[in-house]
Design a protein around this motif. Structure first.
Motif, PDB file in Angstrom:
ATOM      1  N   ARG A  96       0.835  -1.206   0.000  1.00 61.81           N
ATOM      2  CA  ARG A  96       0.000   0.000   0.000  1.00 61.81           C
ATOM      3  C   ARG A  96       0.865   1.251   0.000  1.00 61.81           C
ATOM      4  O   ARG A  96       0.563   2.227  -0.679  1.00 61.81           O
ATOM      5  CB  ARG A  96      -0.932  -0.014   1.211  1.00 61.81           C
ATOM      6  N   TRP A  97       1.901   1.222   0.797  1.00 53.27           N
ATOM      7  CA  TRP A  97       2.804   2.371   0.853  1.00 53.27           C
ATOM      8  C   TRP A  97       3.373   2.660  -0.537  1.00 53.27           C
ATOM      9  O   TRP A  97       3.433   3.809  -0.980  1.00 53.27           O
ATOM     10  CB  TRP A  97       3.933   2.088   1.836  1.00 53.27           C
ATOM     11  N   LYS A  98       3.781   1.577  -1.234  1.00 53.17           N
ATOM     12  CA  LYS A  98       4.344   1.719  -2.575  1.00 53.17           C
ATOM     13  C   LYS A  98       3.308   2.271  -3.542  1.00 53.17           C
ATOM     14  O   LYS A  98       3.596   3.172  -4.339  1.00 53.17           O
ATOM     15  CB  LYS A  98       4.849   0.363  -3.065  1.00 53.17           C
ATOM     16  N   SER A  99       2.083   1.754  -3.450  1.00 56.12           N
ATOM     17  CA  SER A  99       1.026   2.212  -4.355  1.00 56.12           C
ATOM     18  C   SER A  99       0.662   3.670  -4.092  1.00 56.12           C
ATOM     19  O   SER A  99       0.379   4.423  -5.012  1.00 56.12           O
ATOM     20  CB  SER A  99      -0.218   1.326  -4.227  1.00 56.12           C
ATOM     21  N   PHE A 100       0.697   4.088  -2.819  1.00 57.05           N
ATOM     22  CA  PHE A 100       0.413   5.486  -2.488  1.00 57.05           C
ATOM     23  C   PHE A 100       1.482   6.404  -3.085  1.00 57.05           C
ATOM     24  O   PHE A 100       1.195   7.482  -3.570  1.00 57.05           O
ATOM     25  CB  PHE A 100       0.367   5.699  -0.979  1.00 57.05           C
ATOM     26  N   SER A 101       2.722   5.938  -3.020  1.00 58.97           N
ATOM     27  CA  SER A 101       3.833   6.751  -3.514  1.00 58.97           C
ATOM     28  C   SER A 101       3.793   6.901  -5.031  1.00 58.97           C
ATOM     29  O   SER A 101       4.215   7.916  -5.581  1.00 58.97           O
ATOM     30  CB  SER A 101       5.169   6.114  -3.105  1.00 58.97           C
ATOM     31  N   ILE A 109     -10.155   4.822  -2.665  1.00 61.64           N
ATOM     32  CA  ILE A 109      -9.844   3.433  -2.344  1.00 61.64           C
ATOM     33  C   ILE A 109     -10.575   3.104  -1.067  1.00 61.64           C
ATOM     34  O   ILE A 109     -10.290   3.669  -0.015  1.00 61.64           O
ATOM     35  CB  ILE A 109      -8.322   3.211  -2.140  1.00 61.64           C
ATOM     36  N   GLU A 110     -11.544   2.190  -1.191  1.00 59.65           N
ATOM     37  CA  GLU A 110     -12.346   1.791  -0.041  1.00 59.65           C
ATOM     38  C   GLU A 110     -12.978   3.001   0.631  1.00 59.65           C
ATOM     39  O   GLU A 110     -13.032   3.115   1.852  1.00 59.65           O
ATOM     40  CB  GLU A 110     -11.498   1.001   0.961  1.00 59.65           C
ATOM     41  N   GLY A 111     -13.412   3.985  -0.199  1.00 56.14           N
ATOM     42  CA  GLY A 111     -14.144   5.123   0.348  1.00 56.14           C
ATOM     43  C   GLY A 111     -13.284   6.266   0.843  1.00 56.14           C
ATOM     44  O   GLY A 111     -13.783   7.284   1.266  1.00 56.14           O
ATOM     45  N   VAL A 112     -11.943   6.079   0.820  1.00 58.17           N
ATOM     46  CA  VAL A 112     -11.049   7.148   1.270  1.00 58.17           C
ATOM     47  C   VAL A 112     -10.101   7.497   0.138  1.00 58.17           C
ATOM     48  O   VAL A 112      -9.505   6.611  -0.466  1.00 58.17           O
ATOM     49  CB  VAL A 112     -10.225   6.705   2.508  1.00 58.17           C
ATOM     50  N   SER A 113      -9.976   8.761  -0.184  1.00 57.37           N
ATOM     51  CA  SER A 113      -9.134   9.163  -1.314  1.00 57.37           C
ATOM     52  C   SER A 113      -7.672   8.888  -1.044  1.00 57.37           C
ATOM     53  O   SER A 113      -7.211   8.864   0.092  1.00 57.37           O
ATOM     54  CB  SER A 113      -9.323  10.656  -1.597  1.00 57.37           C
ATOM     55  N   VAL A 114      -6.934   8.675  -2.154  1.00 61.13           N
ATOM     56  CA  VAL A 114      -5.496   8.447  -2.048  1.00 61.13           C
ATOM     57  C   VAL A 114      -4.836   9.656  -1.396  1.00 61.13           C
ATOM     58  O   VAL A 114      -3.911   9.519  -0.593  1.00 61.13           O
ATOM     59  CB  VAL A 114      -4.901   8.192  -3.451  1.00 61.13           C
TER      60      VAL A 114
END
Length: 328
Positions: A96-101, A109-114
């Motif tokens: 997840r950390w990698k995808s956020f970066s 994503i699951e109701g919360v923005s990146v």
């Protein structure tokens, strides 16, 4: 002048010799205790942990080499988290950390923005830099991070996570980290029963300024004293906390108040709040634990758990402060 200088030099030499002697004795005691913990206590943990001999040795502070192991055993693992499960959690977190970066879009994503999640990660980074600023390894986590930091300094990564999760699952920690006001008030009310019992003069002084426990206790309990006390002293508090449970956190608070009682009695609301928010850096283990030992965690015939149960019952029944049940 030469004679006076010579006297000071001799006095300083005696002082240094005394300090070295005390340090050597302390190191000998730690080495001796370590042998007992490794060879006798840990191999027979369940049988020996509650014996008087072990409890007395525990009170003196755990040798650093066995501290992490004892903490892990004492905290337990009611959540049944395995090292394998931790690795799964870690792997997912890294992904997840990698995808956020790598993601710059604002897709939910699951109701919360990146963007929101990246902001949360930035807060975590900021939190890390505030934790033990004097320790380089934590530069570049407020609240939970102080607990995590102390654990990672004393345990292997997976074991630290397991202990961390189980610690935060304890009733007192759950109440404070969830900011459960109802439960926190019950803990404060119980604390005040023992405050009045042990330090009546200071208790009345605080009352005269309407200075309530939440002003100083929240920070102490929230970080298990790892933010308020020097690291080595905080670890010793953790030692006995792992032995005695939540009661010791509040007993430590009373020990701090006892240690500085004379100073606090001379202060007004603002100065008391400031003082207790940032305790003196020269606080020593010997003085604090001497004051903690003098605190009696018994109100008349009731111990901490019984007083807490009375508070729970009284609040359920809608009774206010100064309940007769607490005084009986």
């Amino acid at each position: 002048m030469v004679a006076e200088a010579k006297k000071r030099e001799i006095k300083e030499a005696h002082k240094r010799k005394k300090i070295m002697k005390e340090r050597f004795k302390q190191e000998e005691n730690i080495a001796s205790a370590m042998v007992i913990w490794i060879n006798e206590i840990l191999p027979n943990w369940e049988v020996m942990r509650s014996t008087r001999r072990v409890r007395e040795l525990w009170w003196q502070g755990l040798p650093p080499s066995v501290r992490g192991k004892v903490w892990s055993l004492a905290v337990g693992n009611e959540l049944n988290i395995t090292p394998e499960l931790y690795e799964i959690f870690l792997s997912r977190a890294k992904e997840r950390w990698k995808s956020f970066s790598e993601t710059s879009s604002e897709n939910d994503i699951e109701g919360v923005s990146v963007a929101d999640r990246e902001a949360s990660l930035e807060l975590i980074k900021l939190d890390i830099s505030r934790t033990f600023p004097s320790l380089y390894i934590f530069q570049k986590v407020q609240g939970m991070s102080f607990i995590a930091a102390v654990l990672i300094l004393n345990l292997e990564e997976a074991d630290a996570f397991i202990a961390f999760a189980n610690l935060l699952n304890k009733p007192c920690q759950l109440a404070f980290f969830r900011v459960d006001h109802s439960m926190m008030l019950k803990y404060f009310a119980t604390f005040e029963v023992f405050f009045e019992e042990n330090l009546s003069k200071l208790f009345l002084h605080f009352k005269s300024y309407s200075l309530t426990p939440d002003i100083y206790l929240i920070d102490w309990i929230f970080t298990l004293y790892s933010k308020s006390l020097p690291l080595d002293l905080a670890c010793r508090v953790w030692d006995v906390f792992c032995r005695d449970g939540e009661e010791f956190l509040f007993r430590t608070g009373l020990g701090i108040l006892r240690l500085y009682e004379d100073i606090l009695l001379q202060m007004d609301f603002i100065h008391i709040a400031q003082f207790l928010t940032k305790l003196p850096e020269d606080i020593t283990s010997e003085k604090l634990f001497s004051c903690i030992a003098a605190i009696q965690m018994q109100n008349s015939t009731k111990k901490w758990t019984q007083v807490f149960a009375s508070v729970m019952k009284d609040i359920k029944e809608g009774e206010k402060n100064n309940s007769p049940a607490l005084k009986s």
